[in-house]
Each structure stands twice: as C-alpha cells, then as structure tokens.
Scaffold this motif. Structure first.
Motif, PDB file in Angstrom:
ATOM      1  N   GLU A 257       7.232  -1.035  -5.489  1.00 45.49           N
ATOM      2  CA  GLU A 257       8.356  -0.173  -5.847  1.00 45.49           C
ATOM      3  C   GLU A 257       8.846  -0.379  -7.270  1.00 45.49           C
ATOM      4  O   GLU A 257       9.603   0.444  -7.788  1.00 45.49           O
ATOM      5  N   GLU A 258       8.446  -1.466  -7.907  1.00 50.60           N
ATOM      6  CA  GLU A 258       8.759  -1.646  -9.319  1.00 50.60           C
ATOM      7  C   GLU A 258       7.918  -0.736 -10.206  1.00 50.60           C
ATOM      8  O   GLU A 258       8.257  -0.500 -11.360  1.00 50.60           O
ATOM      9  N   ARG A 259       6.838  -0.200  -9.634  1.00 50.03           N
ATOM     10  CA  ARG A 259       5.898   0.590 -10.441  1.00 50.03           C
ATOM     11  C   ARG A 259       5.820   2.049 -10.028  1.00 50.03           C
ATOM     12  O   ARG A 259       5.540   2.921 -10.861  1.00 50.03           O
ATOM     13  N   VAL A 260       6.047   2.330  -8.765  1.00 49.30           N
ATOM     14  CA  VAL A 260       5.985   3.716  -8.286  1.00 49.30           C
ATOM     15  C   VAL A 260       7.146   3.971  -7.350  1.00 49.30           C
ATOM     16  O   VAL A 260       7.788   3.031  -6.863  1.00 49.30           O
ATOM     17  N   SER A 261       7.413   5.250  -7.087  1.00 45.93           N
ATOM     18  CA  SER A 261       8.495   5.636  -6.188  1.00 45.93           C
ATOM     19  C   SER A 261       7.985   6.668  -5.191  1.00 45.93           C
ATOM     20  O   SER A 261       7.037   7.419  -5.483  1.00 45.93           O
TER      21      SER A 261
ATOM     22  N   ARG B  57       0.827  -1.193   0.000  1.00 47.37           N
ATOM     23  CA  ARG B  57       0.000   0.000   0.000  1.00 47.37           C
ATOM     24  C   ARG B  57       0.870   1.254   0.000  1.00 47.37           C
ATOM     25  O   ARG B  57       1.988   1.239   0.499  1.00 47.37           O
ATOM     26  N   LEU B  58       0.317   2.336  -0.547  1.00 45.22           N
ATOM     27  CA  LEU B  58       1.050   3.591  -0.631  1.00 45.22           C
ATOM     28  C   LEU B  58       0.444   4.616   0.316  1.00 45.22           C
ATOM     29  O   LEU B  58      -0.768   4.862   0.280  1.00 45.22           O
ATOM     30  N   LYS B  59       1.268   5.184   1.160  1.00 48.61           N
ATOM     31  CA  LYS B  59       0.827   6.318   1.959  1.00 48.61           C
ATOM     32  C   LYS B  59       1.091   7.585   1.164  1.00 48.61           C
ATOM     33  O   LYS B  59       1.979   7.636   0.306  1.00 48.61           O
ATOM     34  N   PHE B  60       0.334   8.628   1.462  1.00 48.68           N
ATOM     35  CA  PHE B  60       0.431   9.844   0.667  1.00 48.68           C
ATOM     36  C   PHE B  60       0.141  11.065   1.519  1.00 48.68           C
ATOM     37  O   PHE B  60      -0.396  10.969   2.620  1.00 48.68           O
ATOM     38  N   ARG B  61       0.482  12.212   0.969  1.00 44.51           N
ATOM     39  CA  ARG B  61       0.057  13.487   1.539  1.00 44.51           C
ATOM     40  C   ARG B  61      -0.634  14.278   0.439  1.00 44.51           C
ATOM     41  O   ARG B  61      -0.340  14.116  -0.750  1.00 44.51           O
ATOM     42  N   ARG B  62      -1.544  15.138   0.846  1.00 42.25           N
ATOM     43  CA  ARG B  62      -2.255  15.974  -0.115  1.00 42.25           C
ATOM     44  C   ARG B  62      -1.374  17.149  -0.535  1.00 42.25           C
ATOM     45  O   ARG B  62      -0.656  17.712   0.281  1.00 42.25           O
TER      46      ARG B  62
ATOM     47  N   GLY C 213      -2.851  -2.511  -6.354  1.00 45.13           N
ATOM     48  CA  GLY C 213      -2.949  -3.937  -6.634  1.00 45.13           C
ATOM     49  C   GLY C 213      -1.684  -4.713  -6.326  1.00 45.13           C
ATOM     50  O   GLY C 213      -1.577  -5.884  -6.679  1.00 45.13           O
ATOM     51  N   ALA C 214      -0.725  -4.076  -5.653  1.00 45.66           N
ATOM     52  CA  ALA C 214       0.508  -4.757  -5.261  1.00 45.66           C
ATOM     53  C   ALA C 214       0.321  -5.408  -3.899  1.00 45.66           C
ATOM     54  O   ALA C 214      -0.392  -4.887  -3.037  1.00 45.66           O
ATOM     55  N   SER C 215       0.993  -6.542  -3.689  1.00 44.61           N
ATOM     56  CA  SER C 215       0.861  -7.247  -2.416  1.00 44.61           C
ATOM     57  C   SER C 215       2.119  -7.182  -1.564  1.00 44.61           C
ATOM     58  O   SER C 215       2.106  -7.602  -0.405  1.00 44.61           O
ATOM     59  N   THR C 216       3.208  -6.662  -2.131  1.00 38.16           N
ATOM     60  CA  THR C 216       4.443  -6.506  -1.372  1.00 38.16           C
ATOM     61  C   THR C 216       5.073  -5.143  -1.694  1.00 38.16           C
ATOM     62  O   THR C 216       4.769  -4.530  -2.716  1.00 38.16           O
ATOM     63  N   ARG C 217       5.971  -4.698  -0.800  1.00 38.81           N
ATOM     64  CA  ARG C 217       6.684  -3.447  -1.033  1.00 38.81           C
ATOM     65  C   ARG C 217       7.518  -3.525  -2.312  1.00 38.81           C
ATOM     66  O   ARG C 217       7.555  -2.586  -3.107  1.00 38.81           O
ATOM     67  N   GLU C 218       8.156  -4.662  -2.534  1.00 36.58           N
ATOM     68  CA  GLU C 218       9.003  -4.810  -3.712  1.00 36.58           C
ATOM     69  C   GLU C 218       8.192  -4.711  -4.998  1.00 36.58           C
ATOM     70  O   GLU C 218       8.622  -4.061  -5.971  1.00 36.58           O
ATOM     71  N   GLU C 219       7.026  -5.330  -5.005  1.00 39.94           N
ATOM     72  CA  GLU C 219       6.167  -5.249  -6.189  1.00 39.94           C
ATOM     73  C   GLU C 219       5.717  -3.824  -6.447  1.00 39.94           C
ATOM     74  O   GLU C 219       5.710  -3.351  -7.594  1.00 39.94           O
TER      75      GLU C 219
END
Length: 305
Positions: A208-212, A143-148, A200-206
């Motif tokens: 991080e292959e798509r977003v940073s 999961r991705l945490k975010f700020r507005r 739709g990712a289930s791990t941090r590694e998955e």
C-alpha cells in the motif's frame, strides 16, 4: 479485434448519465518525441505526412478506459496550434474544431440549420483508451487482486509484466506453477479471478505504500521498430489517434470536428456521447483491428482480402 465484433457492445451506454468532468486543469506538456508534429509536413500528393513520433509517445503512455488523462494531454499539446477551438467534453473526450481552408469555404447550412462553409461537416473519431487492469484489493501477503478493464483474453495474462498506477510500479501476473496444479487442470485456462499481480511486496502495508486500490495497470511494453514492423501496446486505437493527429496538421477542405474519445473499450461511451453533441453530417472512425495474418484466421478476416 475485428470491426464487426464491436456490434455486440453495450447498447445501453448512450442512455447512461454522462460522467462529471474532472476538476483538474488539463495539462498540456510538450513531448520531445512529438516535436516533429509542429511542422505541417505533407506527402507528394498533398496529404499530411504520418507523424510516427506521435504514435510512439501515445503507445508508451498509459490510458486505460476511464483514465485517459495522459493521452489527452499529449494529443492536446500536439493539436492545439492546428485547430480553431478545443474543449474537453463532459465525458472526458478531447474535441477540436477545424474550419476549412479559405479557398474551400462557401455558403451553406449543416444539419440543424447552423451556418457552415466548404461542404459537409465531418466528424473524425479515434478512441484514446486501452484495455488494462484495475487493482481491486491488496491481500495481507502483499499480492494485488484485480479486475480486467475491457476485453482482455485471460489466456495471455500469466507471466505478463504490467506498470501500475501513477508511479508506474512494476508488477507481474502470477499463478500457481504447473507442478502444483492438479494434472487434470494443467491444460485449462486459469480464470482471471484466480490470478494476482506481484509487485515484490511481502505485506499489505508494504504494497500500500506503492499502489492503491483503484489504480490502473497497463501492459509494460515499449514501442520499438523491427524493420518495417512496429511493436508496442495499445495500437488499438493509438494508431487511429496518431493518424487523426497527423491529419489535422493541414487545414482540411471541409469543416472537421476531431474527436479523441474515451471509454470505447467498455461500451463505446465517449464516441456515442460526442456524436450526439457534435451532430455532424457524417462521421469517419479511425480504428485498429487484427492484422488478418494469423494462421487459422477465418477467410473473411484474412489479409489480403
């Protein structure tokens, strides 16, 4: 957002140091939907005709505050054949100078003593940036945490789809389902800090292959026409940007500096810096605001006024 709501924005922004200009070259790729802007079409009264294709292209493109590169490239491509000079200022705003038509030129001096002709030096300004999100962390479950970034109402976030980063990865805002939330809290607004982006990712590694971390996310909304109504994201202020880009398709009667500014949604930063740098005799801001048609709007915000 109502116009007077901007009055409480960050008054210290103008005192902060300017951002460093990007070392990357400014891309000037043509957008097929903006091809109509090449002709100097005018209305019956002689005013430049609004180019809806520009609005569509700008609305669909990403440009969260601090990441306006795609918007700037589209506008530069649209404007460069219609202006006398163009530059990207140290903040990242696109600044174009248009001299008046020959019949309008005359002797005179603008503020500061520089020569000019054809009347007062006018600055026309519209901001390129939009509100959005920034990825701040990738959790071990993917999961991705975010700020507005900018003023996003947290009430609208759960269930919203977003496009994330330069690869436009699709994600959706998730939260606990209602039946897992204590009954006393079900009618409360979930704080933004408790929400997350699900790609739709289930791990941090998955993930991080798509977003940073640091990637921007924009609302996943596509421009559409609904009869005489237009639906899209970031009309604040891509509508103003499109109006300004349409206006410069015809040479003005007075000297004009067109400014497509950055970082308005986080403190009016680009416009404040550009105004001091350009030093116009007067400035006109092309800005979007609420339609005034929502039930329950205050009388002073309703349309027709």
């Amino acid at each position: 957002m109502s116009l007077h709501a901007h009055r409480g924005r960050d008054r210290g922004a103008a005192r902060r140091g300017a951002l460093r200009a990007s070392s990357r070259a400014l891309p000037l790729r043509a957008c097929p939907r903006m091809a109509g802007a090449r002709g100097a079409q005018v209305n019956g009264n002689g005013a430049p005709r609004f180019q809806e294709g520009i609005l569509e292209a700008l609305s669909n493109a990403p440009g969260v505050s601090g990441g306006e590169e795609a918007i700037r490239a589209l506008l530069a491509d649209c404007a460069r054949e219609r202006v006398d000079s163009m530059e990207v200022d140290p903040m990242g705003s696109l600044v174009a100078r248009i001299e008046p038509a020959k019949s309008s030129r005359g002797a005179g001096r603008s503020r500061g003593g520089s020569r000019r002709g054809g009347g007062p030096h006018v600055m026309l300004c519209a901001h390129m940036d939009e509100v959005g999100l920034m990825v701040t962390a990738v959790e071990k479950e993917g999961r991705l945490k975010f700020r507005r970034v900018g003023g996003i109402d947290p009430r609208i976030l759960p269930g919203q789809p977003f496009r994330i980063g330069p690869r436009a990865v699709h994600g959706v805002i998730g939260a606990l389902p209602p039946h897992l939330v204590p009954r006393a809290d079900r009618d409360k607004v979930t704080p933004a800090d408790d929400l997350y982006l699900d790609i739709g990712a289930s791990t941090r590694e998955e993930a991080e292959e798509r977003v940073s971390v640091g990637d921007y996310a924009v609302f996943d909304t596509t421009y559409e026409g609904w009869g005489t109504t237009r639906k899209g994201k970031a009309f604040d202020d891509r509508a103003g940007c499109a109006v300004l880009a349409s206006l410069i398709q015809r040479r003005p009667p007075v000297p004009v500096t067109a400014v497509w500014s950055v970082q308005e949604e986080v403190g009016l930063r680009g416009a404040a810096a550009a105004a001091r740098r350009v030093g116009p005799d007067l400035a006109i801001v092309l800005e979007g605001t609420a339609s005034g048609e929502s039930p329950g709007s205050p009388l002073e915000e309703q349309y027709p006024y």
